[in-house]
Motif scaffolding. Structure first.
Motif, PDB file in Angstrom:
ATOM      1  N   ASN A  45      55.641  10.511 -11.952  1.00  0.00           N
ATOM      2  CA  ASN A  45      54.311  10.234 -12.463  1.00  0.00           C
ATOM      3  C   ASN A  45      53.562  11.546 -12.672  1.00  0.00           C
ATOM      4  OD1 ASN A  45      51.353   9.661 -12.266  1.00  0.00           O
ATOM      5  ND2 ASN A  45      52.114   7.566 -12.142  1.00  0.00           N
ATOM      6  N   MET A  46      52.889  11.686 -13.831  1.00  0.00           N
ATOM      7  CA  MET A  46      52.169  12.932 -14.137  1.00  0.00           C
ATOM      8  C   MET A  46      50.963  13.139 -13.229  1.00  0.00           C
ATOM      9  SD  MET A  46      52.208  13.592 -18.233  1.00  0.00           S
ATOM     10  CE  MET A  46      51.667  11.996 -18.798  1.00  0.00           C
ATOM     11  N   SER A  80      57.575   0.693 -23.394  1.00  0.00           N
ATOM     12  CA  SER A  80      57.524   1.424 -24.665  1.00  0.00           C
ATOM     13  C   SER A  80      57.501   2.930 -24.411  1.00  0.00           C
ATOM     14  CB  SER A  80      56.279   1.029 -25.452  1.00  0.00           C
ATOM     15  OG  SER A  80      55.119   1.551 -24.839  1.00  0.00           O
ATOM     16  N   ALA A  82      55.621   4.978 -25.945  1.00  0.00           N
ATOM     17  CA  ALA A  82      54.218   5.392 -25.931  1.00  0.00           C
ATOM     18  C   ALA A  82      53.643   5.304 -24.522  1.00  0.00           C
ATOM     19  CB  ALA A  82      53.409   4.533 -26.893  1.00  0.00           C
ATOM     20  N   MET A  83      53.887   4.208 -23.824  1.00  0.00           N
ATOM     21  CA  MET A  83      53.387   4.046 -22.464  1.00  0.00           C
ATOM     22  C   MET A  83      54.053   5.056 -21.531  1.00  0.00           C
ATOM     23  SD  MET A  83      53.732   2.910 -19.111  1.00  0.00           S
ATOM     24  CE  MET A  83      55.304   2.114 -19.101  1.00  0.00           C
ATOM     25  N   THR A  85      55.275   8.046 -22.223  1.00  0.00           N
ATOM     26  CA  THR A  85      54.807   9.419 -22.450  1.00  0.00           C
ATOM     27  C   THR A  85      53.411   9.651 -21.893  1.00  0.00           C
ATOM     28  OG1 THR A  85      54.006   8.862 -24.654  1.00  0.00           O
ATOM     29  CG2 THR A  85      56.226   9.809 -24.499  1.00  0.00           C
ATOM     30  N   GLU A  86      52.610   8.603 -21.788  1.00  0.00           N
ATOM     31  CA  GLU A  86      51.267   8.744 -21.227  1.00  0.00           C
ATOM     32  C   GLU A  86      51.274   8.770 -19.707  1.00  0.00           C
ATOM     33  OE1 GLU A  86      48.933   5.579 -22.819  1.00  0.00           O
ATOM     34  OE2 GLU A  86      49.064   6.336 -24.862  1.00  0.00           O
ATOM     35  N   THR A  87      52.347   8.274 -19.099  1.00  0.00           N
ATOM     36  CA  THR A  87      52.380   8.090 -17.649  1.00  0.00           C
ATOM     37  C   THR A  87      53.317   9.043 -16.931  1.00  0.00           C
ATOM     38  OG1 THR A  87      52.004   5.736 -18.108  1.00  0.00           O
ATOM     39  CG2 THR A  87      52.627   6.330 -15.853  1.00  0.00           C
ATOM     40  N   TYR A  88      54.429   9.380 -17.556  1.00  0.00           N
ATOM     41  CA  TYR A  88      55.482  10.101 -16.846  1.00  0.00           C
ATOM     42  C   TYR A  88      55.723  11.498 -17.411  1.00  0.00           C
ATOM     43  CZ  TYR A  88      56.084   5.530 -14.874  1.00  0.00           C
ATOM     44  OH  TYR A  88      55.849   4.340 -14.241  1.00  0.00           O
ATOM     45  N   GLU A  89      56.173  12.379 -16.540  1.00  0.00           N
ATOM     46  CA  GLU A  89      56.372  13.790 -16.846  1.00  0.00           C
ATOM     47  C   GLU A  89      57.585  14.002 -17.750  1.00  0.00           C
ATOM     48  OE1 GLU A  89      57.759  17.607 -14.241  1.00  0.00           O
ATOM     49  OE2 GLU A  89      56.388  16.191 -13.277  1.00  0.00           O
TER      50      GLU A  89
END
Length: 172
Positions: A45-46, A80, A82-83, A85-89
């Motif tokens: 998680n980022m 997805s 998109a989801m 790339t927004e959440t994970y490193e």
């Protein structure tokens, strides 16, 4: 006459030895990994910088004790890109490693082509799962995912004898 017998003996011993080496490298050391159904696929998680499980199905994996980078896995997910790339490193510079031909779900060449073409993205799974080894996860547009292990920068330094930098964790 005895030279021919010795020559044939050397060739036979070499063939047998080669077959044994081939078998051990391709089949003997690998074992199937039993899926837990909960945490077989982890992404970092980022925000928290901690690995967390994602939703997955159809998990299949192999591993071997003979090398820290022999782990390979395949799975599917409904998440997805998109989801993700927004959440994970993201993980830069990963290159899938070849799997034995009998592990048919993992085609390193096809995975690399998908990554290169942007049809698949690579994420950090777990950093330093073993000292100097990162587990990475690639997920394609169609929901197919692949897991393998990479030697990270600290691992490269540790294995070639270069002094470890300050960014590297303390090696036990």
């Amino acid at each position: 006459m005895s030279g021919k017998v010795i020559g044939i003996g050397i060739v036979l011993v070499s063939l047998i030895f080669g077959a044994v080496v081939y078998y051990t490298q391709v089949y003997y050391y690998y074992e199937p990994v039993q899926a837990t159904g909960r945490d077989d696929v982890l992404l970092t998680n980022m925000v928290t910088d901690a690995p967390e499980a994602i939703l997955y199905d159809n998990f299949e994996a192999i591993d071997a004790d003979s090398s820290p980078i022999r782990y390979r896995a395949c799975f599917t997910t409904t998440l997805s890109l998109a989801m993700l790339t927004e959440t994970y490193e993201p993980y830069e510079g990963a290159e899938p490693r070849n799997a034995p031909a009998w592990f048919t779900c993992f085609d390193a060449e096809a995975i690399a082509e998908d990554i290169e073409a942007g049809r698949a993205l690579v994420f950090a799974g777990q950093r330093n799962i073993e000292y100097g080894i990162d587990r990475v996860v690639a997920i394609a547009e169609d929901g197919h995912g692949y897991v393998w292990e990479e030697i990270n920068e600290c691992g490269d330094k540790a294995y070639d004898g270069t002094p470890l930098g300050e960014d590297c964790p303390v090696k036990d």
